[in-house]
Design a protein around this motif. Structure first.
Motif, PDB file in Angstrom:
ATOM      1  N   LEU B   4      -5.675  -5.387   0.403  1.00 15.25           N
ATOM      2  CA  LEU B   4      -4.250  -5.681   0.198  1.00 15.25           C
ATOM      3  C   LEU B   4      -3.566  -4.437  -0.357  1.00 15.25           C
ATOM      4  O   LEU B   4      -4.140  -3.736  -1.193  1.00 15.25           O
ATOM      5  N   TYR B   5      -2.354  -4.196   0.107  1.00 15.74           N
ATOM      6  CA  TYR B   5      -1.584  -3.041  -0.359  1.00 15.74           C
ATOM      7  C   TYR B   5      -0.233  -3.511  -0.874  1.00 15.74           C
ATOM      8  O   TYR B   5       0.418  -4.339  -0.241  1.00 15.74           O
ATOM      9  N   PHE B   6       0.180  -2.959  -2.025  1.00 16.52           N
ATOM     10  CA  PHE B   6       1.455  -3.379  -2.618  1.00 16.52           C
ATOM     11  C   PHE B   6       2.364  -2.183  -2.898  1.00 16.52           C
ATOM     12  O   PHE B   6       1.901  -1.059  -3.097  1.00 16.52           O
ATOM     13  N   ALA B   7       3.676  -2.493  -2.956  1.00 11.43           N
ATOM     14  CA  ALA B   7       4.732  -1.538  -3.320  1.00 11.43           C
ATOM     15  C   ALA B   7       4.639  -0.277  -2.442  1.00 11.43           C
ATOM     16  O   ALA B   7       4.513  -0.399  -1.233  1.00 11.43           O
ATOM     17  N   TRP B   8       4.674   0.934  -3.045  1.00 12.04           N
ATOM     18  CA  TRP B   8       4.710   2.118  -2.164  1.00 12.04           C
ATOM     19  C   TRP B   8       3.393   2.358  -1.439  1.00 12.04           C
ATOM     20  O   TRP B   8       3.369   3.031  -0.406  1.00 12.04           O
ATOM     21  N   ARG B  10       1.771  -0.015   0.111  1.00 12.25           N
ATOM     22  CA  ARG B  10       2.037  -0.817   1.309  1.00 12.25           C
ATOM     23  C   ARG B  10       3.019  -0.096   2.250  1.00 12.25           C
ATOM     24  O   ARG B  10       2.806  -0.038   3.463  1.00 12.25           O
ATOM     25  N   GLU B  11       4.090   0.450   1.663  1.00 14.99           N
ATOM     26  CA  GLU B  11       5.102   1.122   2.499  1.00 14.99           C
ATOM     27  C   GLU B  11       4.526   2.337   3.223  1.00 14.99           C
ATOM     28  O   GLU B  11       4.840   2.576   4.385  1.00 14.99           O
ATOM     29  N   ALA B  75      -7.512  -4.798  -3.815  1.00 15.62           N
ATOM     30  CA  ALA B  75      -6.083  -4.517  -3.755  1.00 15.62           C
ATOM     31  C   ALA B  75      -5.796  -3.122  -4.314  1.00 15.62           C
ATOM     32  O   ALA B  75      -6.457  -2.693  -5.266  1.00 15.62           O
ATOM     33  N   PHE B  77      -2.541  -0.624  -5.587  1.00 13.08           N
ATOM     34  CA  PHE B  77      -1.129  -0.695  -5.970  1.00 13.08           C
ATOM     35  C   PHE B  77      -0.796   0.354  -7.018  1.00 13.08           C
ATOM     36  O   PHE B  77      -1.686   0.852  -7.705  1.00 13.08           O
TER      37      PHE B  77
END
Lengths: 153, 83
Positions: B4-8, B10-11, B75, B77
């Motif tokens: 899982l990738y979050f915030a920047w 993920r972007e 994950a 992040f």
């Protein structure tokens, strides 16, 4: 044994109604401390915050910090609500409410909880400007990590 | 395992989650990040500075030197900015 109530949700909440739930029907509570974190507009520049979170882990981490607070202070009630999604200036983001017999425990626990929510709960804030431009992710502050670290020093 | 990738993070990668199958030699989070870094342009940008990334195994914070073990979810992040 006091149970913490933890909620992670998108909808706005009513601070007065939420905190009243902790003391409703109780005659043994002597202190109720509430902290509300609000979205500010940064002198009119900010249109909204967009809060991303890690579903499942956000609830688990807040629950873990809440359990630690209950072990450290004799609290009679504990409620934590944290929102995600789009939040406009003036709206609440987070609520921590602590109830205890005396004020010191309630103040200390609320402060401890906020220090750890900021550094260990998986939420990220993106700033959206008036006009819709993406102003990037809010950077974590070193001093927030240092403040949280003091509780475990 | 599921990544899982979050915030920047993920972007930069361009997706929020994916199934990954790292080779057998990848046993720690740090090794997995090095492997992901080589997966393409977006991954290279996301994992350029590993120190800027926090990680969690099965929804619990984990240091980069932690073993992947039989974790099912990892994950990546940036440092958190809740509250």
């Amino acid at each position: 044994m006091t149970q913490a109530v933890v909620r992670v949700e998108a909808a706005p909440f009513d601070v007065a109604r939420e905190s009243a739930r902790l003391t409703e029907g109780r005659t043994d509570i002597g202190a109720l401390v509430t902290f509300t974190g609000l979205c500010r507009d940064e002198d009119g520049a900010l249109a909204a915050l967009e809060i991303e979170h890690y579903p499942g882990m956000a609830e688990a981490e807040i629950g873990r910090v809440a359990t630690e607070a209950l072990a450290r202070w004799p609290l009679q009630g504990l409620l934590i609500v944290h929102r995600f999604g789009r939040i406009a200036p003036g709206e609440p983001i987070v609520l921590v409410a602590t109830a205890s017999q005396h004020r010191h425990e309630a103040f200390a626990a609320a402060s401890f909880l906020m220090d750890f929510l900021k550094t260990e709960a998986p939420f990220w804030k993106k700033q959206r400007l008036a006009g819709g431009a993406d102003a990037g992710w809010v950077a974590a502050k070193d001093e927030d990590a240092a403040t949280a670290g003091k509780w475990r020093a | 395992m599921k990544a899982l990738y979050f915030a920047w993070v993920r972007e930069r990668i361009g997706i929020a989650e994916e199934e990954i199958a790292p080779p057998p030699g990848v046993t720690t989070i740090a090794e997995l990040m090095t492997w992901l870094h080589g997966k393409g342009e977006g991954y290279e940008a996301a994992f350029a500075n590993k120190k800027a990334i926090r990680t969690a195994l099965d929804r619990t914070h984990a240091r980069h030197d932690a073993a992947l073990g039989d974790a099912r979810e990892i994950a990546f992040f940036p440092p958190m900015t809740g509250g």
